[in-house]
Design an enzyme around this catalytic site. Structure first.
Site, PDB file in Angstrom:
ATOM      1  N   CYS A  48       0.817  -1.222   0.000  1.00 26.71           N
ATOM      2  CA  CYS A  48       0.000   0.000   0.000  1.00 26.71           C
ATOM      3  C   CYS A  48       0.844   1.262   0.000  1.00 26.71           C
ATOM      4  O   CYS A  48       0.320   2.368  -0.135  1.00 26.71           O
ATOM      5  CB  CYS A  48      -0.948   0.016   1.190  1.00 26.71           C
ATOM      6  SG  CYS A  48      -0.122   0.177   2.802  1.00 26.71           S
ATOM      7  N   CYS A  96       6.444  11.197 -15.894  1.00 27.08           N
ATOM      8  CA  CYS A  96       7.480  10.768 -14.964  1.00 27.08           C
ATOM      9  C   CYS A  96       7.672   9.264 -15.108  1.00 27.08           C
ATOM     10  O   CYS A  96       6.695   8.530 -15.314  1.00 27.08           O
ATOM     11  CB  CYS A  96       7.060  11.126 -13.533  1.00 27.08           C
ATOM     12  SG  CYS A  96       8.254  10.664 -12.266  1.00 27.08           S
ATOM     13  N   ARG A 147      18.356  -2.451 -14.684  1.00 28.13           N
ATOM     14  CA  ARG A 147      19.172  -3.288 -15.568  1.00 28.13           C
ATOM     15  C   ARG A 147      18.488  -4.609 -15.927  1.00 28.13           C
ATOM     16  O   ARG A 147      19.131  -5.610 -16.209  1.00 28.13           O
ATOM     17  CB  ARG A 147      20.559  -3.550 -14.962  1.00 28.13           C
ATOM     18  CG  ARG A 147      21.342  -2.262 -14.687  1.00 28.13           C
ATOM     19  CD  ARG A 147      22.745  -2.551 -14.276  1.00 28.13           C
ATOM     20  NE  ARG A 147      23.483  -1.327 -14.015  1.00 28.13           N
ATOM     21  CZ  ARG A 147      24.033  -0.555 -14.942  1.00 28.13           C
ATOM     22  NH1 ARG A 147      23.935  -0.905 -16.222  1.00 28.13           N
ATOM     23  NH2 ARG A 147      24.695   0.545 -14.624  1.00 28.13           N
ATOM     24  N   GLU A 161       7.286  14.316 -21.481  1.00 31.97           N
ATOM     25  CA  GLU A 161       7.353  15.688 -20.979  1.00 31.97           C
ATOM     26  C   GLU A 161       8.805  16.149 -20.924  1.00 31.97           C
ATOM     27  O   GLU A 161       9.681  15.404 -20.505  1.00 31.97           O
ATOM     28  CB  GLU A 161       6.712  15.730 -19.592  1.00 31.97           C
ATOM     29  CG  GLU A 161       6.582  17.103 -18.977  1.00 31.97           C
ATOM     30  CD  GLU A 161       5.904  17.032 -17.614  1.00 31.97           C
ATOM     31  OE1 GLU A 161       6.564  17.359 -16.599  1.00 31.97           O
ATOM     32  OE2 GLU A 161       4.726  16.629 -17.571  1.00 31.97           O
ATOM     33  N   SER A 185      15.341  14.271 -17.703  1.00 33.82           N
ATOM     34  CA  SER A 185      16.495  14.156 -16.819  1.00 33.82           C
ATOM     35  C   SER A 185      17.646  13.532 -17.601  1.00 33.82           C
ATOM     36  O   SER A 185      17.458  13.015 -18.712  1.00 33.82           O
ATOM     37  CB  SER A 185      16.161  13.272 -15.614  1.00 33.82           C
ATOM     38  OG  SER A 185      15.949  11.937 -16.036  1.00 33.82           O
ATOM     39  N   SER A 242      18.249   5.905 -26.462  1.00 39.06           N
ATOM     40  CA  SER A 242      18.475   4.512 -26.828  1.00 39.06           C
ATOM     41  C   SER A 242      17.238   3.914 -27.497  1.00 39.06           C
ATOM     42  O   SER A 242      17.339   3.230 -28.528  1.00 39.06           O
ATOM     43  CB  SER A 242      18.850   3.703 -25.578  1.00 39.06           C
ATOM     44  OG  SER A 242      18.968   2.334 -25.873  1.00 39.06           O
TER      45      SER A 242
END
Length: 415
Positions: free
Chosen positions: A176, A277, A286, A311, A315, A324
């Protein structure tokens, strides 16, 4: 540099101690030394202090509280003496100079170490916003978090409420996502959930994706954002989750559906952003999950008959992941078309679902765009495409979205 003269109760030489703003060598746990800046100092007991260090030229995820034993106080003392001599006009030595990196070397260094742009590299508005953001988030008090069977190192500050945000170790229920300050609270926490709320929209073997509406499951999504912020530097969505949908990736076993990562997107985006996000939690990185989530966001856009784009700004880690993915998709599309075909960016947008701006940026990165008298052309040979696809970063992903396992369709607007 201002200092405090003190005697340490930790068996460390007495003398000037660093204060906020001091720069000195600091020992990492692997024994190597790196230059760090003191951002904060706190008392740990009588005559004992800890120092919050940001390591120069490294991402903020490596910032940490360190005991005085890991500070190179001898070098710090010598540097203070050299500074004093310089002020008196009798400098006994100069600080070691470092070779300046070329712009390309700096870009590669910053990509490898995930270093954010400096304020001088940003426009004035962005720089002002970044300074304000950094002022409120640069000190991280929670060092570790228990999540399921994992004890994780925290990378960044997350704005948990005061009574939880200043504890060194936090406990989070993996089902939760409720957060607790004490292990006894976690042991007595009787959670009946064994999967994310919302509806399951993808299942293949042990991999499952749930769509969760931030407006219907507000507390869960708020807790998810707070936990994810431990591993994200520049996202600030915590409380206003109602306008967003969350796509939760889980690993399913006999105990339930364990969350491993997610992405969010606006329900209504004026810019047709298909992702706001994205985060894969450290124990599950990985494994190809980040690439899977990116592909899944485009699958949803194609089912909506939309051209999607994440968006911006991305980063540093996001930029690497998307570059990639875009490269892999476009290289395979060009390979299928063949070098003799006349290829237009608009055609690639239509066939791949990737926004034209993202296509152009990726082709420029791959050096497949040429300009002649103001006109842009996509230039490649079959051999060049094969050579690029041979690079490890452009090879086939570990996981692909199996369209046969997608159980999702866009909502039809009600009149």
């Amino acid at each position: 540099t201002a200092t405090t003269a003190a005697t340490s109760g930790d068996g460390v030489n007495s003398g000037p101690l660093p204060v906020i703003g001091s720069i000195l060598p600091v020992k990492w746990l692997d024994g190597t030394q790196h230059e760090g800046e003191v951002l904060q100092v706190r008392e740990k007991g009588p005559c004992s202090s800890e120092f919050y260090i940001h390591f120069t030229d490294y991402d903020r995820r490596l910032d940490e509280w360190v005991p005085i034993e890991r500070l190179d106080l001898e070098s710090f003392k010598k540097h203070l003496e050299d500074d004093k001599d310089k002020k008196n006009g009798t400098a006994r030595g100069k600080r070691k100079t470092t070779t300046r990196m070329t712009r390309n070397q700096k870009r590669k260094h910053d990509e490898i170490n995930h270093v954010q742009k400096g304020f001088d590299e940003m426009d004035a508005t962005t720089a002002a916003a970044e300074r304000e953001y950094e002022k409120h988030t640069k000190i991280k008090y929670i060092n570790t978090v228990t999540f399921g069977v994992y004890n994780l190192n925290v990378w960044y500050f997350s704005p948990y409420p005061e009574e939880y945000g200043k504890v060194p170790h936090l406990y989070v229920c993996e089902w939760c996502l409720k957060y607790m300050a004490h292990p006894s609270s976690l042991r007595t926490h009787e959670c009946t959930e064994r999967q994310p709320p919302g509806r399951e929209i993808y299942r293949k073997k042990s991999l499952s994706v749930y769509e969760v509406d931030g407006g219907k499951h507000k507390l869960y999504c708020q807790n998810l954002c707070l936990f994810a912020k431990f591993f994200l530097d520049h996202k600030t969505l915590f409380f206003d989750v109602a306008p967003f949908l969350f796509y939760i990736l889980t690993e399913v076993d006999e105990h339930g559906a364990h969350i491993v990562g997610y992405f969010s997107k606006e329900k209504e985006s004026a810019d047709n952003n298909n992702l706001a996000c994205i985060c894969v939690f450290p124990p599950f990185q990985r494994k190809g999950y980040g690439r899977f989530l990116i592909e899944f966001s485009y699958v949803l856009s194609r089912l909506e008959n939309k051209i999607g784009s994440p968006e911006k700004p991305l980063s540093d880690l996001g930029k690497i992941g998307y570059r990639s993915y875009w490269s892999w998709v476009l290289l395979h599309e060009l390979k299928a078309l063949g070098a003799e075909a006349t290829v237009a960016v608009a055609d690639l947008e239509e066939s791949t679902g990737i926004l034209q701006d993202d296509i152009v940026a990726t082709l420029q990165y791959l050096n497949l765009v040429k300009y002649w008298r103001g006109n842009r052309a996509i230039c490649f040979t079959d051999k060049l495409i094969d050579e690029l696809l041979a690079y490890k970063r452009f090879q086939d992903p570990k996981l692909r979205v199996d369209m046969r396992c997608v159980r999702w369709s866009p909502e039809i607007p009600t009149m």
